[in-house]
Write a protein that holds these residues in place. Structure first.
Motif, PDB file in Angstrom:
ATOM      1  N   PHE A  42       0.852  -1.186   0.000  1.00  0.00           N
ATOM      2  CA  PHE A  42       0.000   0.000   0.000  1.00  0.00           C
ATOM      3  C   PHE A  42       0.886   1.234   0.000  1.00  0.00           C
ATOM      4  O   PHE A  42       1.761   1.391   0.856  1.00  0.00           O
ATOM      5  CB  PHE A  42      -0.951   0.008   1.201  1.00  0.00           C
ATOM      6  CG  PHE A  42      -2.036   1.027   1.046  1.00  0.00           C
ATOM      7  CD1 PHE A  42      -3.133   0.773   0.234  1.00  0.00           C
ATOM      8  CD2 PHE A  42      -1.939   2.264   1.671  1.00  0.00           C
ATOM      9  CE1 PHE A  42      -4.125   1.739   0.050  1.00  0.00           C
ATOM     10  CE2 PHE A  42      -2.930   3.227   1.489  1.00  0.00           C
ATOM     11  CZ  PHE A  42      -4.022   2.962   0.680  1.00  0.00           C
ATOM     12  N   ILE A  43       0.666   2.141  -0.969  1.00  0.00           N
ATOM     13  CA  ILE A  43       1.570   3.293  -1.132  1.00  0.00           C
ATOM     14  C   ILE A  43       0.854   4.636  -1.028  1.00  0.00           C
ATOM     15  O   ILE A  43       1.478   5.678  -1.152  1.00  0.00           O
ATOM     16  CB  ILE A  43       2.320   3.223  -2.488  1.00  0.00           C
ATOM     17  CG1 ILE A  43       1.336   3.284  -3.660  1.00  0.00           C
ATOM     18  CG2 ILE A  43       3.169   1.951  -2.573  1.00  0.00           C
ATOM     19  CD1 ILE A  43       2.007   3.427  -5.019  1.00  0.00           C
ATOM     20  N   GLY A  44      -0.464   4.616  -0.815  1.00  0.00           N
ATOM     21  CA  GLY A  44      -1.235   5.867  -0.810  1.00  0.00           C
ATOM     22  C   GLY A  44      -1.510   6.378   0.592  1.00  0.00           C
ATOM     23  O   GLY A  44      -1.186   5.729   1.581  1.00  0.00           O
ATOM     24  N   HIS A  45      -2.135   7.540   0.656  1.00  0.00           N
ATOM     25  CA  HIS A  45      -2.501   8.088   1.961  1.00  0.00           C
ATOM     26  C   HIS A  45      -3.572   7.191   2.582  1.00  0.00           C
ATOM     27  O   HIS A  45      -4.529   6.821   1.930  1.00  0.00           O
ATOM     28  CB  HIS A  45      -3.026   9.517   1.791  1.00  0.00           C
ATOM     29  CG  HIS A  45      -3.421  10.134   3.095  1.00  0.00           C
ATOM     30  ND1 HIS A  45      -2.522  10.320   4.119  1.00  0.00           N
ATOM     31  CD2 HIS A  45      -4.623  10.562   3.549  1.00  0.00           C
ATOM     32  CE1 HIS A  45      -3.149  10.862   5.148  1.00  0.00           C
ATOM     33  NE2 HIS A  45      -4.425  11.023   4.830  1.00  0.00           N
ATOM     34  N   LEU A  46      -3.364   6.843   3.845  1.00  0.00           N
ATOM     35  CA  LEU A  46      -4.280   5.916   4.514  1.00  0.00           C
ATOM     36  C   LEU A  46      -4.981   6.618   5.667  1.00  0.00           C
ATOM     37  O   LEU A  46      -4.336   7.164   6.562  1.00  0.00           O
ATOM     38  CB  LEU A  46      -3.482   4.702   5.023  1.00  0.00           C
ATOM     39  CG  LEU A  46      -4.265   3.588   5.714  1.00  0.00           C
ATOM     40  CD1 LEU A  46      -5.365   3.017   4.813  1.00  0.00           C
ATOM     41  CD2 LEU A  46      -3.313   2.466   6.149  1.00  0.00           C
ATOM     42  N   GLN A  47      -6.304   6.595   5.635  1.00  0.00           N
ATOM     43  CA  GLN A  47      -7.083   7.117   6.756  1.00  0.00           C
ATOM     44  C   GLN A  47      -7.343   5.983   7.736  1.00  0.00           C
ATOM     45  O   GLN A  47      -7.495   4.823   7.320  1.00  0.00           O
ATOM     46  CB  GLN A  47      -8.416   7.664   6.244  1.00  0.00           C
ATOM     47  CG  GLN A  47      -8.241   8.936   5.420  1.00  0.00           C
ATOM     48  CD  GLN A  47      -9.534   9.324   4.748  1.00  0.00           C
ATOM     49  OE1 GLN A  47     -10.096   8.561   3.976  1.00  0.00           O
ATOM     50  NE2 GLN A  47     -10.009  10.523   5.042  1.00  0.00           N
ATOM     51  N   THR A  48      -7.430   6.316   9.006  1.00  0.00           N
ATOM     52  CA  THR A  48      -7.525   5.253  10.024  1.00  0.00           C
ATOM     53  C   THR A  48      -8.759   4.368   9.822  1.00  0.00           C
ATOM     54  O   THR A  48      -8.704   3.183  10.089  1.00  0.00           O
ATOM     55  CB  THR A  48      -7.529   5.843  11.448  1.00  0.00           C
ATOM     56  OG1 THR A  48      -8.567   6.823  11.527  1.00  0.00           O
ATOM     57  CG2 THR A  48      -6.210   6.507  11.778  1.00  0.00           C
ATOM     58  N   ASN A  49      -9.846   4.956   9.308  1.00  0.00           N
ATOM     59  CA  ASN A  49     -11.052   4.123   9.139  1.00  0.00           C
ATOM     60  C   ASN A  49     -10.958   3.157   7.955  1.00  0.00           C
ATOM     61  O   ASN A  49     -11.847   2.336   7.739  1.00  0.00           O
ATOM     62  CB  ASN A  49     -12.306   5.018   9.015  1.00  0.00           C
ATOM     63  CG  ASN A  49     -12.256   5.924   7.811  1.00  0.00           C
ATOM     64  OD1 ASN A  49     -11.189   6.141   7.223  1.00  0.00           O
ATOM     65  ND2 ASN A  49     -13.385   6.471   7.422  1.00  0.00           N
ATOM     66  N   SER A  78       1.986   9.633  10.078  1.00  0.00           N
ATOM     67  CA  SER A  78       1.746  10.296  11.372  1.00  0.00           C
ATOM     68  C   SER A  78       1.819   9.270  12.492  1.00  0.00           C
ATOM     69  O   SER A  78       1.608   8.076  12.271  1.00  0.00           O
ATOM     70  CB  SER A  78       0.372  10.977  11.402  1.00  0.00           C
ATOM     71  OG  SER A  78      -0.657  10.000  11.448  1.00  0.00           O
ATOM     72  N   MET A  79       2.113   9.779  13.687  1.00  0.00           N
ATOM     73  CA  MET A  79       2.107   8.940  14.879  1.00  0.00           C
ATOM     74  C   MET A  79       0.704   8.378  15.098  1.00  0.00           C
ATOM     75  O   MET A  79       0.538   7.215  15.448  1.00  0.00           O
ATOM     76  CB  MET A  79       2.550   9.799  16.075  1.00  0.00           C
ATOM     77  CG  MET A  79       2.797   9.022  17.343  1.00  0.00           C
ATOM     78  SD  MET A  79       4.225   7.915  17.153  1.00  0.00           S
ATOM     79  CE  MET A  79       3.855   6.737  18.442  1.00  0.00           C
ATOM     80  N   HIS A  80      -0.282   9.208  14.838  1.00  0.00           N
ATOM     81  CA  HIS A  80      -1.688   8.817  15.019  1.00  0.00           C
ATOM     82  C   HIS A  80      -2.023   7.587  14.168  1.00  0.00           C
ATOM     83  O   HIS A  80      -2.633   6.622  14.650  1.00  0.00           O
ATOM     84  CB  HIS A  80      -2.572  10.010  14.634  1.00  0.00           C
ATOM     85  CG  HIS A  80      -4.031   9.702  14.642  1.00  0.00           C
ATOM     86  ND1 HIS A  80      -4.718   9.395  15.793  1.00  0.00           N
ATOM     87  CD2 HIS A  80      -4.934   9.630  13.628  1.00  0.00           C
ATOM     88  CE1 HIS A  80      -5.988   9.159  15.493  1.00  0.00           C
ATOM     89  NE2 HIS A  80      -6.143   9.288  14.188  1.00  0.00           N
ATOM     90  N   LEU A  81      -1.616   7.601  12.910  1.00  0.00           N
ATOM     91  CA  LEU A  81      -1.884   6.462  12.023  1.00  0.00           C
ATOM     92  C   LEU A  81      -1.132   5.220  12.501  1.00  0.00           C
ATOM     93  O   LEU A  81      -1.688   4.119  12.530  1.00  0.00           O
ATOM     94  CB  LEU A  81      -1.507   6.817  10.576  1.00  0.00           C
ATOM     95  CG  LEU A  81      -1.641   5.694   9.542  1.00  0.00           C
ATOM     96  CD1 LEU A  81      -3.072   5.171   9.467  1.00  0.00           C
ATOM     97  CD2 LEU A  81      -1.190   6.188   8.149  1.00  0.00           C
ATOM     98  N   ALA A  82       0.119   5.394  12.886  1.00  0.00           N
ATOM     99  CA  ALA A  82       0.913   4.243  13.361  1.00  0.00           C
ATOM    100  C   ALA A  82       0.252   3.612  14.587  1.00  0.00           C
ATOM    101  O   ALA A  82       0.164   2.382  14.693  1.00  0.00           O
ATOM    102  CB  ALA A  82       2.336   4.688  13.685  1.00  0.00           C
ATOM    103  N   GLU A  83      -0.237   4.442  15.481  1.00  0.00           N
ATOM    104  CA  GLU A  83      -0.904   3.923  16.685  1.00  0.00           C
ATOM    105  C   GLU A  83      -2.192   3.184  16.327  1.00  0.00           C
ATOM    106  O   GLU A  83      -2.497   2.136  16.894  1.00  0.00           O
ATOM    107  CB  GLU A  83      -1.219   5.074  17.654  1.00  0.00           C
ATOM    108  CG  GLU A  83       0.016   5.536  18.407  1.00  0.00           C
ATOM    109  CD  GLU A  83      -0.192   6.842  19.176  1.00  0.00           C
ATOM    110  OE1 GLU A  83       0.611   7.103  20.077  1.00  0.00           O
ATOM    111  OE2 GLU A  83      -1.147   7.601  18.853  1.00  0.00           O
ATOM    112  N   ALA A  84      -2.926   3.739  15.374  1.00  0.00           N
ATOM    113  CA  ALA A  84      -4.181   3.095  14.967  1.00  0.00           C
ATOM    114  C   ALA A  84      -3.899   1.743  14.303  1.00  0.00           C
ATOM    115  O   ALA A  84      -4.646   0.773  14.509  1.00  0.00           O
ATOM    116  CB  ALA A  84      -4.959   4.011  14.020  1.00  0.00           C
ATOM    117  N   ILE A  85      -2.834   1.655  13.520  1.00  0.00           N
ATOM    118  CA  ILE A  85      -2.456   0.375  12.904  1.00  0.00           C
ATOM    119  C   ILE A  85      -2.065  -0.623  13.999  1.00  0.00           C
ATOM    120  O   ILE A  85      -2.476  -1.787  13.976  1.00  0.00           O
ATOM    121  CB  ILE A  85      -1.300   0.571  11.891  1.00  0.00           C
ATOM    122  CG1 ILE A  85      -1.777   1.391  10.684  1.00  0.00           C
ATOM    123  CG2 ILE A  85      -0.747  -0.775  11.428  1.00  0.00           C
ATOM    124  CD1 ILE A  85      -0.664   1.823   9.728  1.00  0.00           C
TER     125      ILE A  85
END
Ligand SMILES: *Cc1c(COP(=O)(O)O)cnc(C)c1O
Length: 228
Positions: free
Chosen positions: A76-83, A100-107
């Protein structure tokens, strides 16, 4: 040019760029960017031997995986939203674009609930273009250290997109910056694990290889211009 011929052309350019820079072409992974393309184009590239394909839309990659051979590795190479994590994680073996840290935490949270782990790269904005996603170079070291500690996350390296320009020096500077950040972080990664630098697209992958790229993301040079 057919997809087959284009793949041979790209591979020969990879070999030349490696030769020029004293590198082994086995150390440069080709990710064929198949976003927006129908399954039969991917099938053609698969027949020529490509196994790693890059996608940038969550539902699109989820839908394509069921149509195509199971031994394909989807990145996956695109912008990823948490939902949208739930569409991507089950099918992709590497996410290049954690910005972002936020995305890493959500993953990390998602992976813990599913008892799986995620391979990720952190995307860095090396071109100071405000339109681009990615961490600022200055904050990358600190965030790298924090993300590395998150449960169920394998942080394997960094990714960047060079500025959209014909000026080679500007492109090269962007790739050099990512290489330099890698050098600064090399003590943060296990010595027996390779530190991935995902950089280089159709316009600039040869420069990226000269500057130390380990993964190039090539779409147009393989499949021709995308319709949309
Ligand atoms: C679309 C895309 C590519 C491939 O671009 P081409 O110019 O077609 O090779 C590479 N990386 C990312 C992040 C992309 O979105």
């Amino acid at each position: 040019m057919t997809i087959t011929n284009s793949i041979y052309e790209v591979k020969s350019r990879i070999d030349s760029a490696c030769e020029r820079s004293g590198r082994d072409s086995k150390d440069v992974t080709l990710v064929a960017v198949s976003k927006t393309l129908p399954a039969d184009c991917i099938e053609q590239a698969y027949q020529v031997g490509l196994r790693i394909f890059g996608e940038s839309r969550p539902q699109e990659v989820r839908d394509k995986t069921v149509l195509l051979p199971q031994d394909i590795e989807w990145h996956f190479i695109g912008h990823l939203q948490t939902n949208k994590i739930k569409y991507v994680l089950p099918v992709c073996s590497l996410i290049h674009s954690v910005d972002s840290m936020h995305l890493a935490e959500a993953i990390s949270d998602y992976c813990q609930t599913k008892n799986i782990s995620a391979n990720i790269l952190l995307e860095v904005n090396t071109s100071s273009e405000t339109s681009k996603m990615g961490l600022q170079p200055k904050e990358t070291g600190e965030i790298f250290k924090q993300v590395r500690m998150l449960p169920n996350i394998n942080l394997l390296g960094l990714m960047t997109i060079a500025p959209f320009t014909k000026i080679e020096a500007d492109i090269r500077q962007s790739f050099r910056l990512l290489s330099r950040i890698k050098e600064e972080l090399s003590s943060e990664i296990d010595r027996d694990q390779r530190f991935e630098l995902s950089m280089g697209m159709s316009q600039d992958y040869e420069i990226a290889i000269e500057e130390g790229s380990t993964m190039i993301r090539v779409g147009t040079s393989i499949f021709g211009p995308r319709g949309r």
